[in-house]
Design a protein around this motif. Structure first.
Motif, mmCIF file in Angstrom:
data_model
loop_
_atom_site.group_PDB
_atom_site.id
_atom_site.type_symbol
_atom_site.label_atom_id
_atom_site.label_comp_id
_atom_site.label_asym_id
_atom_site.label_seq_id
_atom_site.Cartn_x
_atom_site.Cartn_y
_atom_site.Cartn_z
ATOM 1 N N GLN A 94 0.804 -1.220 0.000
ATOM 2 C CA GLN A 94 0.000 0.000 0.000
ATOM 3 C C GLN A 94 0.841 1.277 0.000
ATOM 4 O OE1 GLN A 94 -3.217 -0.083 2.865
ATOM 5 N NE2 GLN A 94 -3.636 -2.245 2.510
ATOM 6 N N SER A 95 1.770 1.345 -0.956
ATOM 7 C CA SER A 95 2.539 2.579 -1.134
ATOM 8 C C SER A 95 1.641 3.686 -1.661
ATOM 9 C CB SER A 95 3.692 2.348 -2.116
ATOM 10 O OG SER A 95 4.626 1.433 -1.600
ATOM 11 N N HIS A 119 0.585 -6.762 -4.997
ATOM 12 C CA HIS A 119 0.040 -5.825 -4.013
ATOM 13 C C HIS A 119 -0.441 -6.614 -2.798
ATOM 14 C CE1 HIS A 119 0.225 -2.293 -6.626
ATOM 15 N NE2 HIS A 119 -0.157 -3.094 -7.623
ATOM 16 N N THR A 120 -0.121 -6.126 -1.611
ATOM 17 C CA THR A 120 -0.439 -6.843 -0.377
ATOM 18 C C THR A 120 -1.066 -5.891 0.637
ATOM 19 O OG1 THR A 120 1.638 -6.412 0.809
ATOM 20 C CG2 THR A 120 1.654 -8.202 -0.798
ATOM 21 N N GLU A 121 -1.464 -6.481 1.766
ATOM 22 C CA GLU A 121 -1.928 -5.660 2.878
ATOM 23 C C GLU A 121 -0.766 -4.848 3.444
ATOM 24 O OE1 GLU A 121 -5.066 -5.382 3.948
ATOM 25 O OE2 GLU A 121 -5.681 -6.728 2.320
ATOM 26 N N LYS A 122 -1.101 -3.799 4.170
ATOM 27 C CA LYS A 122 -0.061 -2.933 4.727
ATOM 28 C C LYS A 122 0.688 -3.651 5.836
ATOM 29 C CE LYS A 122 0.706 1.782 6.362
ATOM 30 N NZ LYS A 122 0.057 3.083 6.714
ATOM 31 N N GLY A 123 2.009 -3.503 5.846
ATOM 32 C CA GLY A 123 2.844 -4.127 6.874
ATOM 33 C C GLY A 123 3.899 -5.021 6.249
ATOM 34 N N LYS A 124 5.113 -4.966 6.783
ATOM 35 C CA LYS A 124 6.220 -5.751 6.222
ATOM 36 C C LYS A 124 5.959 -7.242 6.331
ATOM 37 C CE LYS A 124 11.239 -6.324 6.512
ATOM 38 N NZ LYS A 124 12.494 -5.887 7.165
ATOM 39 N N ALA A 125 5.453 -7.705 7.476
ATOM 40 C CA ALA A 125 5.201 -9.129 7.663
ATOM 41 C C ALA A 125 4.171 -9.636 6.666
ATOM 42 C CB ALA A 125 4.743 -9.400 9.095
ATOM 43 N N GLU A 126 3.089 -8.868 6.464
ATOM 44 C CA GLU A 126 2.066 -9.264 5.497
ATOM 45 C C GLU A 126 2.638 -9.343 4.091
ATOM 46 O OE1 GLU A 126 1.660 -7.067 7.848
ATOM 47 O OE2 GLU A 126 -0.338 -7.145 8.769
ATOM 48 N N LEU A 233 5.228 -18.846 9.289
ATOM 49 C CA LEU A 233 5.471 -17.631 8.516
ATOM 50 C C LEU A 233 5.725 -16.445 9.454
ATOM 51 C CD1 LEU A 233 2.932 -18.038 5.573
ATOM 52 C CD2 LEU A 233 5.233 -18.996 5.839
ATOM 53 N N TYR A 234 5.746 -15.253 8.897
ATOM 54 C CA TYR A 234 6.065 -14.073 9.714
ATOM 55 C C TYR A 234 4.860 -13.682 10.559
ATOM 56 C CZ TYR A 234 10.458 -13.259 7.267
ATOM 57 O OH TYR A 234 11.732 -13.385 6.774
ATOM 58 N N ASP A 235 5.132 -13.394 11.810
ATOM 59 C CA ASP A 235 4.083 -13.017 12.754
ATOM 60 C C ASP A 235 3.669 -11.572 12.484
ATOM 61 O OD1 ASP A 235 2.409 -12.498 14.876
ATOM 62 O OD2 ASP A 235 3.742 -13.319 16.404
ATOM 63 N N ILE A 236 2.406 -11.382 12.133
ATOM 64 C CA ILE A 236 1.925 -10.034 11.800
ATOM 65 C C ILE A 236 1.534 -9.242 13.038
ATOM 66 C CG2 ILE A 236 1.114 -10.803 9.540
ATOM 67 C CD1 ILE A 236 -1.729 -10.782 10.652
ATOM 68 N N ASP A 237 1.568 -9.871 14.205
ATOM 69 C CA ASP A 237 1.143 -9.195 15.434
ATOM 70 C C ASP A 237 2.317 -8.735 16.295
ATOM 71 O OD1 ASP A 237 -1.613 -9.541 14.916
ATOM 72 O OD2 ASP A 237 -1.511 -11.603 15.637
#
Length: 442
Positions: A94-95, A119-126, A233-237
């Protein structure tokens, strides 16, 4: 002579007791580690080329990266690794700037590369999690969009994997860009450069050898695809997603995590003290989160041998007496302690830290043998060893504040800025002073 002997030995007992904390916990282990590294460098391991080089996938999370993205992609293109064996996935979370136009320009310029954008959700982990499902390489390599790869970094990383099948994940070495330091260098930036060089090319070398690497660098890390796809996978929290992934692979999966010391990724230097303050608090919050998550796996019979406990003691527990020691220096002056005695105790500890920094300096020079330009630049900055103890002390204060904030405030990606917290502290002190003065006047 008797006067100085009496002053430094018989009347410094109190201060020598406090001095044992940095001497036993930091200085002596650092000296031992430096000697080990210098011995290891005498006969470095040799890497053999595989019969067939594997396919790799380079994942780049992108968020408002228009100023740095093209240089990052170009560094991949200019790599010595075969371009037909590189898949590059840009994960745009989401740039709101012209990052897409930079991607389009790079796609036209480097038409011989397998380059795509999702394109992905905002956040590095996402962003990284989404890109993982599109990766086709045997090895997954993550890099940040605001840095550039050294031309041999990808090759060296893959060779390390191919020559050690026990390794499931690797972190590369991170250094601030020397070209930017030459143009816009400052005391803070040069100290940051030395900190990174000594952390990766000295401290993490020992951690890697003992399979006790606390965290892979979020800016440059690599995995066997089969290993990372078996993780959660990467923890988004969490704001320490790179540390969490490190612990997943080593603690949960019982796999080996190492350092590829000769795989370099060059980042932009720190802007100022405010950015350092935010960055180190974020790192400290992430560390506290991950330690809290995995603390229940500690076994009491080997409690103090566990590297996570040792990290807690150094980064958290011993921060408090260090701060008490500093404050006590001011208080004890009012109790007529000798300023000369106290000053000499600080000088002794400072000189011991200088000894450690010089040993680390020599270790880094040895590990930079195959990078003559970087070695030449690093060698010329020897004077930073004189200021690095003060820089490290400032960072330790920031870490302590990060520990306190992590216990008292809600965790977020960005903490409050240094100027905001400074104003808040000034307001509290001012109000307390007024309250005490009003009570005295009653």
């Amino acid at each position: 002579m008797n006067y100085w002997l009496n002053l430094t030995i018989f009347k410094m007992g109190f201060w020598l007791t406090w001095a044992l904390i940095p001497i036993l916990v930091e200085i002596i282990p650092s000296i031992i580690s430096s000697i080990k590294i210098m011995i290891q460098n005498i006969h470095p391991p040799k890497m053999t080329m595989p019969a067939k080089m594997p396919m790799i996938s380079v994942l780049i999370p992108v968020h408002n990266s228009e100023d740095t993205l093209f240089a990052c992609i170009k560094s991949i293109h200019d790599s010595t690794y075969p371009k037909d064996l590189i898949q590059v996935i840009l994960a745009d979370n989401q740039s709101t700037d012209d990052s897409f136009q930079v991607f389009a320009h790079a796609q036209n310029t480097f038409s011989d590369m397998n380059l795509r954008l999702i394109h992905t959700e905002k956040g590095k982990a996402e962003a990284l999690n989404a890109a993982l499902y599109g990766a086709i390489g045997t090895y997954i390599i993550n890099i940040d969009s605001d840095g550039i790869l050294e031309k041999n970094a990808l090759m060296n990383m893959v060779l390390r994997f191919e020559n050690d099948y026990d390794v499931a994940a690797l972190t590369g070495s991170i250094l601030p860009q020397k070209e930017l330091l030459k143009k816009h260098g400052s005391l803070l930036r040069y100290n940051e450069y030395f900190e990174y060089a000594q952390a990766f090319l000295s401290g993490r070398v020992i951690e890697s050898d003992n399979n006790q690497l606390f965290t892979m660098s979020g800016a440059f890390s690599a995995f066997r695809k089969e290993a990372v796809m078996r993780s959660f996978l990467y923890d988004i929290d969490t704001i320490g997603e790179d540390t969490d992934m490190t612990f997943q692979i080593r603690q949960r999966m019982k796999r080996k995590v190492g350092l590829c010391a000769n795989a370099f990724f060059f980042i932009e230097p720190i802007e100022d003290l405010s950015e350092l303050y935010l960055q180190r608090q974020r790192w400290q919050r992430g560390e506290v989160e991950v330690i809290h998550e995995y603390a229940n796996q500690l076994e009491m019979k080997e409690f103090f041998k566990n590297f996570m406990v040792q990290r807690l003691l150094i980064d958290h527990t011993f921060l408090f007496p260090r701060m008490i020691w500093l404050c006590a220096s001011v208080v004890l002056l009012f109790f007529r302690y000798s300023p000369i005695m106290m000053g000499m105790s600080y000088v002794i500890i400072y000189l011991l830290y200088i000894l450690v920094e010089l040993l680390n300096y020599i270790c880094v020079l040895e590990l930079l043998q195959e990078f003559p330009e970087e070695k030449s630049f690093y060698r010329k900055q020897w004077w930073v060893t004189l200021t690095l103890p003060f820089y490290n002390f400032i960072c330790s204060i920031i870490r302590l504040i990060g520990v306190i904030n992590s216990m008292t405030t809600q965790v977020g990606w960005n903490s409050e800025s240094f100027s905001t917290e400074k104003k808040r502290v000034a307001t509290v002190v001012k109000n307390d002073f007024k309250r005490n003065r009003n009570e005295d006047n009653k």
